[in-house]
Design a protein around this motif. Structure first.
Motif, short mmCIF file in Angstrom:
data_model
loop_
_atom_site.label_atom_id
_atom_site.label_comp_id
_atom_site.label_asym_id
_atom_site.label_seq_id
_atom_site.Cartn_x
_atom_site.Cartn_y
_atom_site.Cartn_z
N UNK A 138 9.96 -12.64 -2.28
CA UNK A 138 11.17 -13.15 -2.92
C UNK A 138 12.42 -13.00 -2.05
N UNK A 139 12.23 -12.89 -0.73
CA UNK A 139 13.40 -12.68 0.13
C UNK A 139 13.54 -13.85 1.09
N UNK A 193 0.84 -1.22 0.00
CA UNK A 193 0.00 0.00 0.00
C UNK A 193 0.87 1.26 0.00
N UNK A 194 1.91 1.26 0.82
CA UNK A 194 2.75 2.47 0.89
C UNK A 194 3.89 2.40 -0.13
N UNK A 195 4.22 1.19 -0.57
CA UNK A 195 5.24 1.07 -1.61
C UNK A 195 6.67 1.03 -1.07
N UNK A 196 6.83 0.62 0.19
CA UNK A 196 8.20 0.54 0.71
C UNK A 196 8.92 -0.68 0.11
N UNK A 197 10.23 -0.57 0.04
CA UNK A 197 11.05 -1.61 -0.60
C UNK A 197 11.30 -2.75 0.40
N UNK A 198 10.77 -3.96 0.13
CA UNK A 198 10.92 -5.04 1.11
C UNK A 198 12.38 -5.44 1.34
N UNK A 199 13.25 -5.21 0.34
CA UNK A 199 14.64 -5.64 0.53
C UNK A 199 15.35 -4.76 1.57
N UNK A 200 14.75 -3.63 1.90
CA UNK A 200 15.34 -2.76 2.93
C UNK A 200 14.66 -2.95 4.29
#
Ligand code: SER
Length: 566
Positions: free
Chosen positions: A150-151, A113-120
């Protein structure tokens, strides 16, 4: 994403999942004399987390203004993330859903929803101790959640178990307080993804943006923890911090939560926020304190020497001091009120601010004028004293601080900041404690009452407090009866020792009116009416003629107190 959008999306996301919005309550705790200010989103929820039925159900959400005054005031402008006032986005399970739903939703909200980067994104969990085991359930859940994106989330690489100091949340330390292990969300702010770094060891590079507390314990009298009959979830995410990441800013003051104030400061001074460290720090302090003070004034606080009034006074004084660094030597706070009101999210949450602008300005201008005279007289004297100090000795400096206070009214906390800025090799805490001893000796002031307030503790539901609470309703009834229906409650504060009731009426009460009001309350108490409650929708309760003091503080369903003659 703009802060207002983040807020709306948060509420929309949890509404879809069955959560009802509960009100954003005053920073001044009502009916809880053990806390000086609301410091988290959970303040209005304590009775329900403990087992009471909430009129709106078991899934709740809120956006709650909160203060971390003593906790964070010295960090403002030093770190990129600390503020005294902030907004906590919260969702709550009152003994209903637990870890699985909670953890899935937090990450889904942030990522999708907020678009934060999951890899971070990184997670922490509770490592376990004698009261509560290691939270392996959350570790398993988090591994699955990250794998959706995918992490491969390995323990000690993406998911970190930490001990009680880091991964256990409780509001205060008093017996009866609720607490539990938590799982925090960290966001990596540096270059790359941050993999291989431990957030606890690289605190400046990671930002904590959310905390899911699995609130399932209660503090015992001997300092241990007992399990509660129900397992709750308390999630809190700082809106301003989420905005920092979403808006890709370097510090929180550059987000839309503070930027209109900084821009106004740039205009007033002709200097850019980014000019140098000193400018940045001074502008951050002013922006932070302006926002916090405006919210306090909105909540009815007036500068004074005690309680919340003292916090407000300190904030205004610190703004005056920071203003000097920027060569702003008049009307700082007054000039900035309109910029606070330009902050979109404040406007959205507190539409009443716009209408009260001149009253707010008046509070600021009275206090700022009063202090400015003292400050202007004192700061040069103090500056000279500190720069000419031959020997560095805490005793002697504390004595001087006391004499500056006695002769010039120069406040200790401003003096201590002067010491810090002069880079003297002095132990500020030692100076402060010696000063306090001197102050006590000279004034013999009992600070017991005030100290109580700083401890933190559970909202008091003792018999005495319940009696006082009922008495406020009787008093309200009697005031309206004797003085007329124009009387409305403006506030109330109850401790186990007394009740306070503020109300509006154009004249000072006569002694005859006071006697009548007292007798009516006492006679009503003597009739010993039974008291019960039912839950009713607000409009039905209103139709019944029920009095409610702060309409906006109740949800759509209200607890309707009935008492009738038997
Ligand atoms: N109570 C927790 C906190 O304030 C989460 O809301 O961090």
């Amino acid at each position: 994403m703009k802060s207002k959008q983040i807020l709306i999306k948060f509420l929309g996301y949890y509404k879809k999942r069955g959560h009802k919005l509960i009100p954003n309550v005053s920073l001044v705790p009502e009916n809880d004399s053990t806390l000086l200010y609301v410091n988290s989103g959970m303040f209005p929820l304590v009775p329900y987390l403990s087992g009471e039925t909430h009129p709106l159900g078991k899934r709740l959400m809120n956006v709650q203004r909160a203060l971390r005054f003593f906790e964070d005031i010295d960090n403002i402008g030093i770190t990129n993330r600390h503020t005294t006032a902030f907004h906590m986005l919260g969702n709550w399970s009152i003994g209903e859903y637990f870890k699985k739903e909670q953890l899935n939703w937090v990450y889904e909200f942030y990522i999708e929803i907020i678009g934060l980067d999951p890899s971070r994104m990184y997670a922490s969990v509770f490592a376990g101790d004698e009261y509560s085991p290691k939270d392996t359930e959350s570790i398993d859940l988090l591994k699955k959640i990250f794998s959706k994106y995918g992490i491969e989330a390995k323990e000690n690489e993406r998911i970190f178990p930490y001990g009680r100091e880091d991964n256990w949340w409780q509001r205060g330390d008093a017996p009866g307080e609720l607490g539990g292990p938590d799982s925090e969300v960290f966001y990596y702010l540096g270059e790359g993804t941050g993999i291989g770094l431990n957030p606890a060891e690289h605190q400046d590079e990671f930002l904590e943006i959310g905390n899911s507390v699995f609130m399932q314990y209660r503090r015992t009298n001997d300092g241990g923890w007992n399990e509660l009959p129900q397992k709750n979830v308390d999630f809190g995410g700082g809106l301003e911090r989420i905005a920092l990441i979403s808006q890709r800013k370097k510090d929180i003051f550059q987000t839309d939560n503070f930027w209109p104030i900084i821009q106004k400061l740039e205009k007033l001074t002709g200097v850019s926020y980014n000019k140098d460290g000193k400018t940045k720090k001074a502008m951050s302090i002013i922006a932070d304190h302006m926002r916090a003070s405006t919210l306090l004034v909105m909540d009815g606080v007036i500068p004074s020497n005690k309680d919340q009034g003292y916090l407000l006074r300190r904030l205004i004084r610190r703004m005056v001091r920071a203003g000097k660094t920027l060569q702003l030597n008049e009307n700082i706070s007054v000039n900035l009120v309109s910029s606070v009101i330009e902050i979109e999210v404040l406007n959205y949450l507190y539409p009443e601010l716009k209408n009260n602008i001149s009253q707010i300005q008046q509070v600021f201008s009275d206090e700022e004028d009063k202090f400015r005279t003292t400050f202007e007289k004192g700061s040069n004297v103090v500056h000279k004293y500190l720069t000419n100090l031959q020997t560095v000795n805490e005793n002697q400096v504390a004595e001087s601080a006391f004499s500056f206070y006695e002769s010039l009214g120069y406040p200790l906390e401003i003096f201590l900041e002067d010491i810090k800025d002069t880079n003297l090799n002095l132990d500020v805490i030692k100076v402060e404690s010696i000063y306090n001893v001197l102050f006590k000796q000279h004034r013999d002031l009992s600070r017991k009452g005030a100290e109580q307030k700083f401890k933190g503790g559970l909202a008091d539901h003792s018999d005495q407090v319940i009696k006082y609470h009922t008495a406020t309703h009787l008093l309200d009834m009697a005031l309206r009866n004797i003085l007329g229906n124009h009387v409305t409650q403006q506030g109330s504060n109850i401790s186990k020792d007394r009740l306070r009731f503020d109300f509006s009426h154009q004249n000072k009460l006569t002694s005859d009116e006071i006697t009548k009001i007292e007798s009516l309350v006492n006679e009503t108490i003597k009739t010993d009416l039974p008291v019960n409650f039912i839950l009713l929708p607000m409009d039905e309760a209103e139709k019944s003629g029920a009095l409610h003091f702060f309409k906006e503080k109740y949800g759509d369903i209200v607890k309707f107190i009935i008492s009738e003659k038997v």
